[in-house]
Motif scaffolding. Structure first.
Motif, PDB file in Angstrom:
ATOM      1  N   MET A   1       0.832  -1.203   0.000  1.00  0.00           N
ATOM      2  CA  MET A   1       0.000   0.000   0.000  1.00  0.00           C
ATOM      3  C   MET A   1       0.866   1.252   0.000  1.00  0.00           C
ATOM      4  O   MET A   1       1.963   1.245   0.565  1.00  0.00           O
ATOM      5  N   LYS A   2       0.376   2.296  -0.623  1.00  0.00           N
ATOM      6  CA  LYS A   2       1.090   3.575  -0.621  1.00  0.00           C
ATOM      7  C   LYS A   2       0.585   4.402   0.554  1.00  0.00           C
ATOM      8  O   LYS A   2      -0.605   4.729   0.620  1.00  0.00           O
ATOM      9  N   ILE A   3       1.496   4.735   1.468  1.00  0.00           N
ATOM     10  CA  ILE A   3       1.128   5.423   2.710  1.00  0.00           C
ATOM     11  C   ILE A   3       1.976   6.680   2.855  1.00  0.00           C
ATOM     12  O   ILE A   3       3.207   6.628   2.721  1.00  0.00           O
ATOM     13  N   ILE A   4       1.324   7.783   3.141  1.00  0.00           N
ATOM     14  CA  ILE A   4       2.025   9.050   3.391  1.00  0.00           C
ATOM     15  C   ILE A   4       1.865   9.396   4.865  1.00  0.00           C
ATOM     16  O   ILE A   4       0.743   9.390   5.389  1.00  0.00           O
ATOM     17  N   ILE A   5       2.975   9.696   5.522  1.00  0.00           N
ATOM     18  CA  ILE A   5       2.972  10.094   6.931  1.00  0.00           C
ATOM     19  C   ILE A   5       3.439  11.540   7.021  1.00  0.00           C
ATOM     20  O   ILE A   5       4.552  11.860   6.590  1.00  0.00           O
ATOM     21  N   VAL A   6       2.609  12.399   7.546  1.00  0.00           N
ATOM     22  CA  VAL A   6       2.951  13.817   7.707  1.00  0.00           C
ATOM     23  C   VAL A   6       3.348  14.047   9.157  1.00  0.00           C
ATOM     24  O   VAL A   6       2.540  13.865  10.070  1.00  0.00           O
ATOM     25  N   GLY A   7       4.617  14.424   9.375  1.00  0.00           N
ATOM     26  CA  GLY A   7       5.142  14.617  10.725  1.00  0.00           C
ATOM     27  C   GLY A   7       6.018  13.450  11.125  1.00  0.00           C
ATOM     28  O   GLY A   7       5.538  12.323  11.251  1.00  0.00           O
ATOM     29  N   ASN A   8       7.307  13.731  11.334  1.00  0.00           N
ATOM     30  CA  ASN A   8       8.240  12.653  11.668  1.00  0.00           C
ATOM     31  C   ASN A   8       8.728  12.775  13.109  1.00  0.00           C
ATOM     32  O   ASN A   8       9.904  12.616  13.401  1.00  0.00           O
ATOM     33  N   THR A  27       6.032   7.252   2.439  1.00  0.00           N
ATOM     34  CA  THR A  27       6.631   8.566   2.217  1.00  0.00           C
ATOM     35  C   THR A  27       6.401   9.414   3.455  1.00  0.00           C
ATOM     36  O   THR A  27       5.280   9.459   3.984  1.00  0.00           O
ATOM     37  N   VAL A  28       7.456  10.072   3.923  1.00  0.00           N
ATOM     38  CA  VAL A  28       7.384  10.926   5.108  1.00  0.00           C
ATOM     39  C   VAL A  28       7.507  12.385   4.685  1.00  0.00           C
ATOM     40  O   VAL A  28       8.410  12.739   3.912  1.00  0.00           O
ATOM     41  N   ILE A  29       6.614  13.230   5.184  1.00  0.00           N
ATOM     42  CA  ILE A  29       6.667  14.675   4.928  1.00  0.00           C
ATOM     43  C   ILE A  29       6.930  15.392   6.247  1.00  0.00           C
ATOM     44  O   ILE A  29       6.244  15.135   7.247  1.00  0.00           O
ATOM     45  N   ASP A  30       7.911  16.290   6.261  1.00  0.00           N
ATOM     46  CA  ASP A  30       8.203  17.070   7.465  1.00  0.00           C
ATOM     47  C   ASP A  30       8.934  18.333   7.051  1.00  0.00           C
ATOM     48  O   ASP A  30       9.556  18.386   5.976  1.00  0.00           O
ATOM     49  N   ALA A  54      -0.020  21.725   2.991  1.00  0.00           N
ATOM     50  CA  ALA A  54       0.038  22.452   1.724  1.00  0.00           C
ATOM     51  C   ALA A  54      -0.069  21.474   0.554  1.00  0.00           C
ATOM     52  O   ALA A  54       0.253  20.296   0.664  1.00  0.00           O
ATOM     53  N   ILE A  55      -0.490  21.999  -0.589  1.00  0.00           N
ATOM     54  CA  ILE A  55      -0.755  21.141  -1.748  1.00  0.00           C
ATOM     55  C   ILE A  55       0.531  20.590  -2.361  1.00  0.00           C
ATOM     56  O   ILE A  55       0.621  19.393  -2.666  1.00  0.00           O
ATOM     57  N   SER A  56       1.553  21.433  -2.539  1.00  0.00           N
ATOM     58  CA  SER A  56       2.758  21.017  -3.266  1.00  0.00           C
ATOM     59  C   SER A  56       3.465  19.810  -2.636  1.00  0.00           C
ATOM     60  O   SER A  56       3.778  18.839  -3.342  1.00  0.00           O
ATOM     61  N   PRO A  57       3.764  19.827  -1.321  1.00  0.00           N
ATOM     62  CA  PRO A  57       4.421  18.658  -0.732  1.00  0.00           C
ATOM     63  C   PRO A  57       3.580  17.383  -0.850  1.00  0.00           C
ATOM     64  O   PRO A  57       4.123  16.296  -1.093  1.00  0.00           O
ATOM     65  N   LEU A  58       2.260  17.506  -0.685  1.00  0.00           N
ATOM     66  CA  LEU A  58       1.392  16.336  -0.812  1.00  0.00           C
ATOM     67  C   LEU A  58       1.417  15.795  -2.235  1.00  0.00           C
ATOM     68  O   LEU A  58       1.473  14.568  -2.446  1.00  0.00           O
ATOM     69  N   GLU A  59       1.378  16.686  -3.221  1.00  0.00           N
ATOM     70  CA  GLU A  59       1.435  16.233  -4.619  1.00  0.00           C
ATOM     71  C   GLU A  59       2.782  15.604  -4.932  1.00  0.00           C
ATOM     72  O   GLU A  59       2.855  14.591  -5.652  1.00  0.00           O
ATOM     73  N   GLU A  60       3.866  16.180  -4.397  1.00  0.00           N
ATOM     74  CA  GLU A  60       5.195  15.595  -4.605  1.00  0.00           C
ATOM     75  C   GLU A  60       5.277  14.191  -4.008  1.00  0.00           C
ATOM     76  O   GLU A  60       5.962  13.311  -4.542  1.00  0.00           O
ATOM     77  N   MET A  80      -5.682  18.292  10.810  1.00  0.00           N
ATOM     78  CA  MET A  80      -7.023  18.303  10.231  1.00  0.00           C
ATOM     79  C   MET A  80      -7.022  18.919   8.827  1.00  0.00           C
ATOM     80  O   MET A  80      -7.677  18.410   7.913  1.00  0.00           O
ATOM     81  N   VAL A  81      -6.279  20.019   8.650  1.00  0.00           N
ATOM     82  CA  VAL A  81      -6.195  20.639   7.329  1.00  0.00           C
ATOM     83  C   VAL A  81      -5.498  19.695   6.353  1.00  0.00           C
ATOM     84  O   VAL A  81      -5.893  19.591   5.177  1.00  0.00           O
ATOM     85  N   CYS A  82      -4.477  19.009   6.833  1.00  0.00           N
ATOM     86  CA  CYS A  82      -3.758  18.042   5.995  1.00  0.00           C
ATOM     87  C   CYS A  82      -4.706  16.974   5.466  1.00  0.00           C
ATOM     88  O   CYS A  82      -4.695  16.635   4.276  1.00  0.00           O
ATOM     89  N   CYS A  83      -5.554  16.425   6.357  1.00  0.00           N
ATOM     90  CA  CYS A  83      -6.500  15.384   5.939  1.00  0.00           C
ATOM     91  C   CYS A  83      -7.512  15.933   4.936  1.00  0.00           C
ATOM     92  O   CYS A  83      -7.850  15.265   3.944  1.00  0.00           O
TER      93      CYS A  83
END
Length: 463
Positions: A1-8, A27-30, A54-60, A80-83
């Protein structure tokens, strides 16, 4: 599965570690370079720098193809905004960590509008876990299955316990007649064992029992350790966990005293917790603890922001003879040291959160198979306890367990059939509609069929 985690942070890194080990595309975004560098060096994950709301990091990170987006930053609002953003960009399922007490109380009404499929509150989950330990002090840890009808309890073997030095097969019939099973053992060396009849408990072993709460209570009476639930609880640290815990304990009739060093926080707690006693002071100060007659309390809970302080003051509380001591500790490398010093009840919010999310992810992977209702990490994460609902997709139904070939390190611990708890033996069978509680060592079980050796699985499919 493709999983994105925001906050490391602690929770994010733990999730990335477990999910990458289970071979998910993570994929980890921080925004923090050091946090991303740590994740990149230690884990098999992709890292993206940026604000996860933000949109750009999520799209990347490829959000449009993401199966799951987990928002686990320290700020509820960003989560909440991220979701919301991820959902509108095409993410299939979103999970938000929500810690604020006010948000948590109202969140059920806001989930749909915010695009959040699941909200996780680590502090509230931790408070619930601690309250279970205070209700049943002999246990080092307690997990529940089947809505509380089955419990898994861990405890440390002591000198003089009747279990010591004799194989399980030689234990008294009175013990064997109890509706419970010794399902796992962690040696002082760190070795985790799924015991059979030849297993010989030793002093210092951390044993895990699973079964009917009545049977477990009877066992601890035989062991001479049964004590009533705690009545007076002293909590050091007045953060969110302490707030949630005080509310729960007040509901079940326990008296709570909280020591918190921040005057502003003390004022807030005094307003929202009218039945708790709030003291402003340093809970790590031995002199203050002596003034508050700490040795006279039934239970001591250390919930400061520093793991080191929690462990040190908990060891002091043990020296004072307090019957039940619980410490919060997120650093796994400290847990073994604490256990060696005799401190058994250690609670990790990040591990509780990770277990909950892992259960959800595995359930999504196996949406067409047997349903996983619960997943708990035990033995410091080296084993798992799981609850599955058996259905028509399950192989080898109605075959005696003695005729099944299970993978090494798997134990079928409990069957629940029509509300009746069954401790299985060789003649027991698994039937459609059963709830099955499994113990697994070194296996990432997604479906109950994963417990069978491949050769037998094919045979069962043909029947």
């Amino acid at each position: 599965m493709k999983i994105i985690i925001v906050g490391n942070g602690k929770v994010g890194f733990t999730l990335a570690e477990h999910l990458s080990q289970e071979e998910h595309d993570v994929t980890v975004i921080d925004t923090n370079d050091e946090a991303l560098r740590h994740a990149s060096d230690a884990l098999d994950v992709m890292c993206v720098k940026g604000n996860g709301a933000a949109i750009s990091p999520l799209e990347e990170a490829g959000v449009s193809n993401a199966d799951v987006v987990i928002a686990a930053t320290n700020l509820d609002e960003i989560n909440m905004v991220c979701c919301l953003t991820a959902k509108r960009l095409g993410a299939k399922f979103t999970i938000a960590r929500v810690r604020n007490v006010e948000y948590a109380m109202e969140f059920s009404h806001l989930k749909d509008e915010l695009g959040v499929d699941l909200a996780i509150n680590p502090e509230n989950a931790t408070a619930v876990e601690i309250s279970r330990l205070l209700r049943f002090p002999p246990a080092a840890n307690i997990e529940t299955f089947c809505r509380g009808r089955v419990e898994l309890i861990g405890f440390r073997v002591r000198e003089g316990d009747f279990l010591v030095g004799a194989p399980l097969s030689a234990q008294s019939r009175k013990l064997q007649s109890l509706s419970m099973l010794l399902c796992a053992a962690e040696r002082e060396s760190g070795e985790v064992v799924i015991p059979d009849g030849s297993f010989v408990p030793q002093v210092g072993d951390h044993l895990y029992l699973v079964g009917d709460p009545v049977g477990l209570t009877s066992f601890f009476r035989l062991l001479g350790r049964h004590t009533p639930k705690s009545r007076d609880v002293l909590v050091v640290g007045g953060g969110r966990i302490a707030h949630y815990l005080a509310v729960i304990l007040d509901r079940i009739g326990m008296q709570v005293k909280i020591i918190e060093r921040s005057m502003e926080r003390c004022r807030h707690l005094s307003e929202v917790l009218p039945h708790a006693m709030i003291l402003c002071g340093d809970g790590t100060d031995q002199e203050l603890l002596e003034q508050e007659n700490v040795s006279a309390t039934d239970a001591f809970v250390a919930l400061t922001d520093r793991d080191e302080d929690n462990l040190i003051i908990s060891l002091y509380a043990m020296q004072q003879g307090i019957p039940k001591v619980v410490a919060k500790c997120n650093r796994q490398n400290y847990v073994g040291i604490a256990h060696a010093a005799g401190l058994d009840s250690i609670i990790s919010p990040k591990m509780i959160t990770a277990s909950h999310i892992l259960q959800v992810v595995r359930g999504m992977q196996n949406s067409k198979g047997s349903v996983m209702n619960a997943l708990y990490k035990i033995a410091d994460g080296r084993a798992e306890a799981m609850e599955f609902m058996v259905n028509e997709t399950t192989h080898n139904l109605n075959i005696p367990l003695r005729d099944l070939r299970l993978k090494k390190g798997i134990l079928i611990a409990v069957l629940v059939r029509n509300g009746k708890i069954i401790i299985p033996d060789g003649s027991s069978v698994i039937s459609s509609g059963d709830i099955v509680i499994l113990i697994s060592r070194n296996h990432g079980i997604l479906d109950i069929n994963d417990i069978f050796e491949d050769s037998l699985l094919d045979m069962g499919a043909a029947q």
